[in-house]
Design a protein around this motif. Structure first.
Motif, PDB file in Angstrom:
ATOM      1  N   SER A   1       0.814  -1.221   0.000  1.00 60.21           N
ATOM      2  CA  SER A   1       0.000   0.000   0.000  1.00 60.21           C
ATOM      3  C   SER A   1       0.851   1.277   0.000  1.00 60.21           C
ATOM      4  CB  SER A   1      -0.967  -0.012   1.183  1.00 60.21           C
ATOM      5  OG  SER A   1      -0.221  -0.137   2.381  1.00 60.21           O
ATOM      6  N   ASN A   2       1.944   1.265   0.747  1.00 59.08           N
ATOM      7  CA  ASN A   2       2.752   2.486   0.852  1.00 59.08           C
ATOM      8  C   ASN A   2       3.813   2.539  -0.266  1.00 59.08           C
ATOM      9  OD1 ASN A   2       4.329   4.621   1.564  1.00 59.08           O
ATOM     10  ND2 ASN A   2       4.658   3.974   3.686  1.00 59.08           N
ATOM     11  N   ASP A   3       3.863   3.668  -0.974  1.00 55.20           N
ATOM     12  CA  ASP A   3       4.818   3.810  -2.074  1.00 55.20           C
ATOM     13  C   ASP A   3       6.258   3.560  -1.615  1.00 55.20           C
ATOM     14  OD1 ASP A   3       2.901   4.367  -3.875  1.00 55.20           O
ATOM     15  OD2 ASP A   3       3.266   6.521  -3.985  1.00 55.20           O
ATOM     16  N   GLN A   4       6.552   3.997  -0.395  1.00 55.63           N
ATOM     17  CA  GLN A   4       7.933   3.889   0.057  1.00 55.63           C
ATOM     18  C   GLN A   4       8.321   2.461   0.429  1.00 55.63           C
ATOM     19  OE1 GLN A   4       8.697   6.905   2.991  1.00 55.63           O
ATOM     20  NE2 GLN A   4       8.495   8.552   1.486  1.00 55.63           N
ATOM     21  N   ASP A   5       7.332   1.566   0.505  1.00 53.77           N
ATOM     22  CA  ASP A   5       7.645   0.167   0.788  1.00 53.77           C
ATOM     23  C   ASP A   5       7.937  -0.627  -0.476  1.00 53.77           C
ATOM     24  OD1 ASP A   5       7.273   0.709   3.418  1.00 53.77           O
ATOM     25  OD2 ASP A   5       5.177   0.051   3.453  1.00 53.77           O
ATOM     26  N   LEU A   6       7.750   0.004  -1.621  1.00 55.44           N
ATOM     27  CA  LEU A   6       7.911  -0.743  -2.877  1.00 55.44           C
ATOM     28  C   LEU A   6       9.350  -1.199  -3.080  1.00 55.44           C
ATOM     29  CD1 LEU A   6       5.550   1.408  -5.028  1.00 55.44           C
ATOM     30  CD2 LEU A   6       5.469  -1.083  -4.962  1.00 55.44           C
ATOM     31  N   TYR A   7      10.296  -0.374  -2.626  1.00 54.47           N
ATOM     32  CA  TYR A   7      11.705  -0.744  -2.777  1.00 54.47           C
ATOM     33  C   TYR A   7      11.992  -2.048  -2.053  1.00 54.47           C
ATOM     34  CZ  TYR A   7      16.717  -0.591  -1.720  1.00 54.47           C
ATOM     35  OH  TYR A   7      18.039  -0.919  -1.554  1.00 54.47           O
ATOM     36  N   GLU A   8      11.573  -2.133  -0.778  1.00 48.36           N
ATOM     37  CA  GLU A   8      11.799  -3.353  -0.006  1.00 48.36           C
ATOM     38  C   GLU A   8      11.045  -4.532  -0.630  1.00 48.36           C
ATOM     39  OE1 GLU A   8      13.739  -4.399   2.302  1.00 48.36           O
ATOM     40  OE2 GLU A   8      14.739  -2.467   2.616  1.00 48.36           O
ATOM     41  N   ALA A   9       9.847  -4.263  -1.093  1.00 56.02           N
ATOM     42  CA  ALA A   9       9.050  -5.337  -1.695  1.00 56.02           C
ATOM     43  C   ALA A   9       9.749  -5.891  -2.925  1.00 56.02           C
ATOM     44  CB  ALA A   9       7.663  -4.819  -2.062  1.00 56.02           C
ATOM     45  N   GLN A  10      10.350  -4.991  -3.689  1.00 58.16           N
ATOM     46  CA  GLN A  10      11.034  -5.431  -4.903  1.00 58.16           C
ATOM     47  C   GLN A  10      12.289  -6.241  -4.540  1.00 58.16           C
ATOM     48  OE1 GLN A  10      11.819  -2.318  -7.719  1.00 58.16           O
ATOM     49  NE2 GLN A  10      12.624  -3.737  -9.255  1.00 58.16           N
ATOM     50  N   LEU A  11      13.032  -5.772  -3.532  1.00 57.74           N
ATOM     51  CA  LEU A  11      14.207  -6.528  -3.104  1.00 57.74           C
ATOM     52  C   LEU A  11      13.785  -7.906  -2.600  1.00 57.74           C
ATOM     53  CD1 LEU A  11      16.617  -4.119  -1.203  1.00 57.74           C
ATOM     54  CD2 LEU A  11      16.632  -4.816  -3.586  1.00 57.74           C
ATOM     55  N   ASP A  12      12.643  -7.919  -1.920  1.00 56.92           N
ATOM     56  CA  ASP A  12      12.145  -9.159  -1.363  1.00 56.92           C
ATOM     57  C   ASP A  12      11.739 -10.152  -2.454  1.00 56.92           C
ATOM     58  OD1 ASP A  12      11.491 -10.650   0.906  1.00 56.92           O
ATOM     59  OD2 ASP A  12       9.360 -10.283   0.504  1.00 56.92           O
ATOM     60  N   LEU A  13      11.305  -9.598  -3.578  1.00 57.32           N
ATOM     61  CA  LEU A  13      10.876 -10.442  -4.701  1.00 57.32           C
ATOM     62  C   LEU A  13      12.081 -11.154  -5.332  1.00 57.32           C
ATOM     63  CD1 LEU A  13       8.280 -10.966  -6.416  1.00 57.32           C
ATOM     64  CD2 LEU A  13       9.061  -9.140  -7.915  1.00 57.32           C
ATOM     65  N   ILE A  14      13.217 -10.481  -5.277  1.00 55.70           N
ATOM     66  CA  ILE A  14      14.428 -11.037  -5.887  1.00 55.70           C
ATOM     67  C   ILE A  14      15.031 -12.060  -4.928  1.00 55.70           C
ATOM     68  CG2 ILE A  14      16.731 -10.485  -6.708  1.00 55.70           C
ATOM     69  CD1 ILE A  14      15.590  -7.710  -7.475  1.00 55.70           C
ATOM     70  N   LEU A  15      15.333 -13.226  -5.464  1.00 52.72           N
ATOM     71  CA  LEU A  15      15.734 -14.343  -4.611  1.00 52.72           C
ATOM     72  C   LEU A  15      17.251 -14.442  -4.503  1.00 52.72           C
ATOM     73  CD1 LEU A  15      13.212 -16.790  -6.237  1.00 52.72           C
ATOM     74  CD2 LEU A  15      12.963 -15.719  -3.993  1.00 52.72           C
TER      75      LEU A  15
END
Lengths: 236, 515
Positions: free
Chosen positions: B284-298
């Protein structure tokens, strides 16, 4: 029935429809790259394009379904669903007339843009102009038939004549005599329309068949795997 | 879990000198064709500025990318039905004037001009209309801040910065931003294409346009928030950066990377979980997208990930390449590379190491005292405002940008002490949680930047991929130009015809064997 009638209302429709069908198959198989709407919006997004394109395209969809309702569906069908002659006539004149008017106006705006805008006229081809002219003739003549002849109480009923004739063409039971006695306005509309069918596959009009309805069902992200067999075949 | 491999690029903005070599070689390779001459698949912008096309970052106006609507991820420009209803006129499309009207010069006049009192000049002529034109905007118009005291006010990244920093000469700042297609993990261009002509390659994530399937509906152009899908006004088809896939498949870097003078670019692959893409793009929060993207990368070194990757058909050498990948190292391990505008929610795969800049006023030019208690608070006084970098790369999260800049400063301090033969000074790197080993790795990768470290590109597998040899001379954009719609109206001109006839006059015969 004279040989001229046979030529105009049997031979010509079949020749043009054959070109229409075979031409599409050929173009589809040989020219996927040229098969597109060839939008010129990128060169100039102006109000002429906005209103011209929106009016023209939405009107042409209505006009198409109007023709299905008036020509393809037999007259005898309507009483079965409770549509009286008056109701049909009212719908055909008013809705058909409105759609026709929108199409004429939209087409005029698009033509004006194509002629007046230097970018469009320079980068566009002469073929585009001819197509536009042909569509213009078909539309204006057809619109005049509805808005003038039929609406002012013309005797001629296309549902008794052109309808059966068109269905006869499609079912290989040609009845040229049905059109031989039609007023010349209707004859001209039919003749111009079939001419349009003949050039259709070789112009940008093919984009009509690419209306991307499958977009509604598909997933957003598309992944594609390399297909060596297909690409090698293409390369050869 | 479904693991896919994806190519990515990192650009180290600290080292970009704004020479445009990347743009020029890209243009020479891909876009010096009629209808494509205005396209810069790679361009270098001077920031601040409105860029190319004008105000591409203003999504309130352009409606590119995704947004959260009623708690769901949705295309900003509207959903599928909305697209079909707007098929006949795309309300969000920028026209060519927002890029620039392509022009050439009337060179022949220099040769054919009759004798006159004045030198003949080659006047600019529009390539769209063939008429003389006044050049009022062009590619890279804002180079090195030209005119930015006016245009820069319309740079969306200046939000929250403008009170402190003015566009006056003494207070001006600038940085270079080279841009290519982001080859996003969640591409909004692909999602916007009604005909399904755009796709991500299953094997390597490169986003391409199928030229045969494009029907010129134009929604990819307005759908891409980075405005990196272009419209060829001759062929009426969409075109975009191909990540130089013919070179990549062969294990070579893209032409923009290969020719980069500053050696700022890194190419490698990452492994990501394709099943969680939507979830990552929907935080939901724009600023969390960076962490979410890093988290997606294995983590490519995790045995579980390796086992699953093999199961999902990722070849052994690709897994090894993922382990060596500079993109993984810079973005995920060292965490010094940031995505460009993560708030567009496309999960872009071109990452940027933010540039350091001189500290304004703080030390009167003396930079010897590198006590963290002195240096780190001064991060806020870098000439490039930290808010500006944050608006560009972290959806406004200044702390995240500061942490990256601190790491870069700390690494330098540590390496200086090492190079001067002193006792290695770990004060700063300890402060930012960088180990000595990682500091040395960062230094190797960013300062030494050996070719083999910058580009870890596994070749495409022959048994799966295309036969490049069979394609020779038959594929590519040059070949495509011979299309029916251009050729049949008789107005198609061979771009080489003029020079060919010219040189054949000189040398007495066509060079390529044509008569």
């Amino acid at each position: 029935m004279t040989p001229i009638d046979f030529l105009l209302w049997v031979a010509y429709p079949y020749i043009t429809l054959t070109i229409f069908v075979v031409g599409h198959i050929y173009r589809y198989n040989h020219d996927q790259f040229g098969w597109s709407a060839q939008s010129s919006q990128f060169l100039k997004s102006d109000p002429l394009l906005k209103w011209g394109s929106i009016l023209f395209h939405y009107a042409v969809i209505l006009v198409f379904f109007g023709h299905v309702g008036g020509i393809l569906v037999p007259q005898s069908f309507y009483p079965l669903i409770g549509v009286t002659e008056e109701m049909y006539h009212f719908g055909a004149v008013w809705f058909g007339g409105a759609a026709g008017a929108a199409m004429v106006v939209g087409g005029a705006l698009l033509t004006a843009r194509r002629l007046r805008n230097k970018r469009i006229s320079t980068t566009g081809s002469r073929k585009d102009l001819w197509v536009l002219l042909l569509i213009g003739i078909v539309t204006v003549v057809g619109f005049t038939n509805t808005a003038w002849y039929t609406a002012t109480g013309g005797e001629f009923d296309y549902r008794d004549t052109i309808g059966p004739w068109f269905r006869g063409i499609l079912t290989f039971r040609p009845m040229p005599e049905m059109l031989a006695t039609a007023p010349w306005g209707f004859q001209a509309h039919v003749f111009a329309a079939f001419t349009l069918f003949a050039v259709w596959p070789f112009t940008r009009l093919v984009h009509v068949w690419s209306l991307p309805l499958e977009y509604l069902k598909r997933r957003y992200i598309i992944y594609r795997r390399a297909n060596p067999k297909q690409t090698n075949k293409k390369a050869q | 879990m479904k693991i896919k491999a994806q190519f990515g690029m990192v650009m180290n903005l600290d080292k970009c000198i704004g020479c445009h070599t990347c743009s020029v070689t890209c243009n020479n390779t891909w876009t010096n064709r009629p209808g494509a001459e205005y396209m810069w698949w790679n361009n270098v912008e001077t920031k601040p500025g409105i860029g190319y096309p004008k105000e591409w970052e203003n999504q309130e106006k352009n409606k590119g990318g995704w947004e959260m609507r009623n708690g769901k991820l949705a295309l900003k420009a509207g959903g599928k039905a909305n697209k079909l209803l707007n098929l006949f006129y795309n309300p969000d499309m920028l026209d060519i004037d927002e890029y620039y009207e392509p022009w050439t010069y009337e060179y022949e006049h220099l040769v054919h001009s009759p004798e006159k009192n004045h030198q003949p000049v080659a006047r600019p002529k529009s390539q769209l209309t063939g008429e003389y034109m006044d050049i009022l905007w062009g590619p890279n118009w804002e180079d090195d801040l030209a005119g930015v005291h006016e245009t820069g006010k319309r740079d969306p990244n200046m939000q929250g910065v403008d009170e402190k920093v003015k566009f006056e000469f003494e207070q001006a700042f600038m940085m270079y931003l080279p841009r290519i297609c982001e080859h996003c993990v969640n591409p909004s261009c692909v999602s916007s294409c009604p005909s399904g002509a755009m796709y991500k390659r299953e094997e390597d994530g490169i986003v391409l346009v199928d030229q045969d399937a494009c029907r010129s509906w134009r929604f990819c152009m307005s759908g891409c928030p980075y405005k990196k899908v272009y419209f060829n006004w001759q062929t009426n088809k969409a075109e975009k950066c191909t990540f130089c896939f013919p070179k990549i498949e062969n294990g070579d870097p893209t032409i923009c990377s290969e020719t980069c003078v500053g050696r700022i670019r890194y190419i490698g692959i990452v492994l990501y979980d394709a099943d969680r893409v939507k979830e990552a793009a929907s935080v939901s929060n724009d600023q969390d997208l960076y962490e979410a993207q890093l988290d997606l990368i294995l983590d490519p070194n995790d045995p579980e990930v390796i086992a699953q990757a093999k199961k999902d058909g990722i070849p052994e050498d690709w897994i090894e390449a993922a382990q060596e990948s500079p993109v993984y190292k810079l973005a995920c391990e060292q965490k010094i590379a940031l995505p460009l505008h993560p708030e567009y929610r496309t999960l872009p795969m071109v990452w940027y190491i933010p540039p350091l800049s001189p500290i304004v006023d703080a030390f009167n030019g003396h930079f010897n005292d590198l006590d963290p208690s002195v240096v780190f608070p001064a991060i806020d006084q870098f000439r490039i405002p930290i808010e500006y970098l944050a608006n560009l790369m972290t959806a406004g999260d200044t702390e995240l940008v500061a942490s990256v800049l601190k790491k870069l400063v700390a690494m330098r301090t540590y390496m200086r002490s090492v190079d001067l033969g002193k006792e290695p000074d770990t004060t700063l790197i300890d402060e930012v949680g960088v180990s000595e080993q990682m500091a040395r790795d960062m230094y190797e990768l960013s300062a030494i930047a050996k070719y083999g470290d910058r580009y870890v590109i596994p070749k495409a597998h022959r048994e799966q991929a295309e036969d490049m040899f069979a394609h020779q001379g038959s594929a590519g954009f040059d070949f495509m130009d011979g299309c029916e719609s251009c050729a049949m109206n008789g107005e198609w001109k061979d771009p080489y015809e003029y020079s060919e006839s010219y040189w054949s006059d000189v040398t007495g015969g066509a060079k390529d064997g044509r008569q």
